[in-house]
Write an enzyme that holds these catalytic residues in place. Structure first.
Site, PDB file in Angstrom:
ATOM      1  N   HIS A 161      31.086  60.439  11.514  1.00 49.79           N
ATOM      2  CA  HIS A 161      32.413  59.072  10.733  1.00 49.79           C
ATOM      3  C   HIS A 161      33.021  59.800   9.699  1.00 49.79           C
ATOM      4  O   HIS A 161      34.888  58.984   9.915  1.00 49.79           O
ATOM      5  CB  HIS A 161      31.715  58.352  10.172  1.00 49.79           C
ATOM      6  N   ASP A 369      41.349  60.252   6.297  1.00 44.14           N
ATOM      7  CA  ASP A 369      40.280  59.695   6.713  1.00 44.14           C
ATOM      8  C   ASP A 369      39.571  59.881   8.409  1.00 44.14           C
ATOM      9  O   ASP A 369      40.197  60.035   9.482  1.00 44.14           O
ATOM     10  CB  ASP A 369      40.965  58.224   6.839  1.00 44.14           C
TER      11      ASP A 369
HETATM   12  O1  F6P Z   1      32.507  56.317   4.998  1.00 40.78           O
HETATM   13  C1  F6P Z   1      31.740  57.272   4.381  1.00 40.78           C
HETATM   14  C2  F6P Z   1      30.333  56.664   4.190  1.00 40.78           C
HETATM   15  O2  F6P Z   1      29.595  57.571   3.407  1.00 40.78           O
HETATM   16  C3  F6P Z   1      29.513  55.558   4.709  1.00 40.78           C
HETATM   17  O3  F6P Z   1      28.838  56.259   5.527  1.00 40.78           O
HETATM   18  C4  F6P Z   1      29.152  54.472   3.398  1.00 40.78           C
HETATM   19  O4  F6P Z   1      29.151  53.211   4.396  1.00 40.78           O
HETATM   20  C5  F6P Z   1      30.358  54.915   3.238  1.00 40.78           C
HETATM   21  O5  F6P Z   1      30.966  56.485   3.108  1.00 40.78           O
HETATM   22  C6  F6P Z   1      29.903  54.598   0.939  1.00 40.78           C
HETATM   23  O6  F6P Z   1      29.685  55.263   0.504  1.00 40.78           O
HETATM   24  P1  F6P Z   1      28.573  55.481   0.415  1.00 40.78           P
HETATM   25  O7  F6P Z   1      27.297  54.842   1.385  1.00 40.78           O
HETATM   26  O8  F6P Z   1      28.087  56.975  -0.765  1.00 40.78           O
HETATM   27  O9  F6P Z   1      29.037  54.514  -0.803  1.00 40.78           O
END
Ligand code: F6P
Length: 471
Positions: A161, A369
């Site tokens: 992602h 991003d």
């Molecule tokens: O977009 C990357 C990401 O790690 C997603 O997997 C996740 O939904 C979001 O950022 C939030 O981050 P975290 O899971 O570290 O709270």
């Protein structure tokens, strides 16, 4: 899922949208995957978001409708090494081109590999030979290789992602060759943009010269992996519907009243150093300085829910932003006008989409991003009769698709300020023309298209395997 894919879908992601975690707390990844899972059903494996010193060897299972959730906690040591240490203090800063924030230690890398292996051991017995397995994001790059080592024969797909880094960034990441080797153990590796595919191809040429690169495949140690881009999309009609409802809810009405006719510029991002908030605030201050006629006429609302508070660099960016916001207030605020409203709490999705609908300008300027779904949601949330203008960083994956946005370099505060002034002056005809074109793009590559194209491609690797695989 259309297209005749009959296999059961197994999704693995660090965060899982289990029933108790839904709502403001979950990220865009989990929301997007929930859509796919709701449509097709299947098994969803991941972290339950908790810390426990004695995780059971089998995951906890919970079935809701067509989805079975299989979740496990992390131990404190695993959380520190796998999640904080390697995923978020090594991979995240390198993948987002912030090398000065890279903090590596060997034991975190080892814990990252260990957690992936523990998860593979837990998951392997749950996977049936005719399943199709879709693994998500940088936390789980080694999972595919571990699943194979634990005897899983089903097709394994991986989707990143985030952006994939260029060679110069990757050279700074200890263990990069091992990470690349793990990536090549999948049958399909998907990225957000063609640019990310090119970065992988160059990295393979540099770090693994023995690998053979074909058009959209790589052959490495007798195994062929397909590499392609699958830009993630949104459910356009659902976003528009929820935004309309949110616009008129209690929060939507309160925001409208508080603006008292002033023009709303809106940013929505997790509080993350990759989002370019410091640069964004400085660009906005520059607008107020160089175009004083906009003072008292505009409000920048930045919603930045706290994120990854256990990672020290997130504390630093929070303190830096508090200082910048204070400076802007000290310089420009009046007793009846605050130029910048900065909130570090989250709101329900319907409220966020309602706010996006009210905004005349979406200011989405990350320093890097993978995609940025808020940019897409801003467009889909706009009222057709008078759509607003999207200002989008050239360094977000979304900029490679959303050509009719006003594309800016987030590091160039002069350019961002000028573009803000241009967007504020843009007439209805031009706004409408740009919005229609953007909506067409969103509809052509929506969320359904993303899941369908990825899963079809993954099923295709099984129909057409490397000679010694999937017997
Ligand atoms: O977009 C990357 C990401 O790690 C997603 O997997 C996740 O939904 C979001 O950022 C939030 O981050 P975290 O899971 O570290 O709270």
């Amino acid at each position: 899922m259309g297209g005749g894919i009959l296999s059961r879908l197994v999704i693995v992601s660090n965060r899982v949208a289990t029933p108790h975690r839904r709502g403001a707390a979950q990220g865009g990844l989990a929301t997007g995957l929930l859509e796919a899972m709701n449509r097709q059903g299947g098994l969803w494996f991941g972290w339950n978001g908790r810390i426990s010193e004695n995780p059971s060897p089998a995951p906890a299972l919970q079935t809701e409708g067509a989805i079975t959730f299989a979740v496990t906690p992390l131990t404190h040591r695993e959380f520190e090494g796998y999640y904080v240490g390697f995923a978020n203090r090594c991979l995240w800063p390198v993948f987002h081109a912030q090398l000065h924030l890279l903090h590596y230690d060997r034991s975190s890398f080892e814990t990252y590999l260990e957690v992936n292996d523990r998860w593979a051991r837990m998951l392997a017995p749950l996977i049936r030979p005719d399943d199709i397995v879709w693994i998500h994001d940088y936390h789980l790059i080694p999972l595919g290789a571990s699943l194979r080592a634990h005897g899983v024969r089903a097709p394994l797909g991986f989707f990143l992602h985030t952006p994939f880094p260029g060679i110069d960034l990757l050279r700074a990441l200890p263990g990069q060759t091992e990470i690349l080797e793990k990536l090549l153990a999948y049958d399909l590796v998907g990225f957000q943009t063609p640019f990310d595919c090119q970065s992988l191809s160059r990295a393979i040429a540099f770090f693994l010269p023995e690998a053979e690169r074909e058009a959209s495949c790589v052959r490495f140690r007798g195994h062929r992996v397909r590499v392609d881009s699958f830009p993630i999309g949104i459910d356009v009609d659902e976003v528009a519907r929820v935004a309309r409802a949110g616009h008129n809810n209690r929060h939507g009405r309160r925001l409208a009243t508080s603006l008292a006719g002033r023009r709303l510029i809106l940013g929505i991002d997790r509080l993350d150093y990759s989002k370019g908030l410091a640069q964004r605030f400085r660009s906005y201050a520059r607008l107020l300085e160089q175009w004083p006629e906009f003072q008292r006429q505009v409000v920048l609302l930045q919603i930045a829910p706290l994120s990854r508070t256990e990672v020290p660099e997130y504390d630093e960016i929070r303190r830096e932003l508090n200082g910048i916001v204070g400076d802007i207030h000290a310089r420009y605020a009046e007793y009846d006008w605050m130029p910048l409203r900065y909130l570090t709490r989250g709101f329900p999705r319907s409220t966020i989409l309602g706010f996006l609908r009210q905004a005349e300008i979406g200011l989405i300027t990350p320093l890097r991003d993978g995609m940025n779904l808020v940019a897409k949601e801003f467009v889909a949330a706009q009222p057709e009769e008078s759509p607003g203008v999207l200002i989008l960083s050239s360094l977000a994956g979304a900029a490679q698709e959303l050509e009719e946005a006003l594309i800016v370099n987030p590091y160039d505060s002069g350019e961002v300020a000028r573009t803000l002034a241009r967007a504020l002056a843009m007439g209805l005809d031009e706004r409408h023309r740009r919005w229609e074109a953007l909506m067409g793009r969103l509809r052509r590559r929506d969320l359904h298209h993303w899941t369908e194209t990825f899963l079809k491609a993954l099923a295709g690797t099984f129909l057409n395997p490397s000679p010694q695989e999937h017997p």
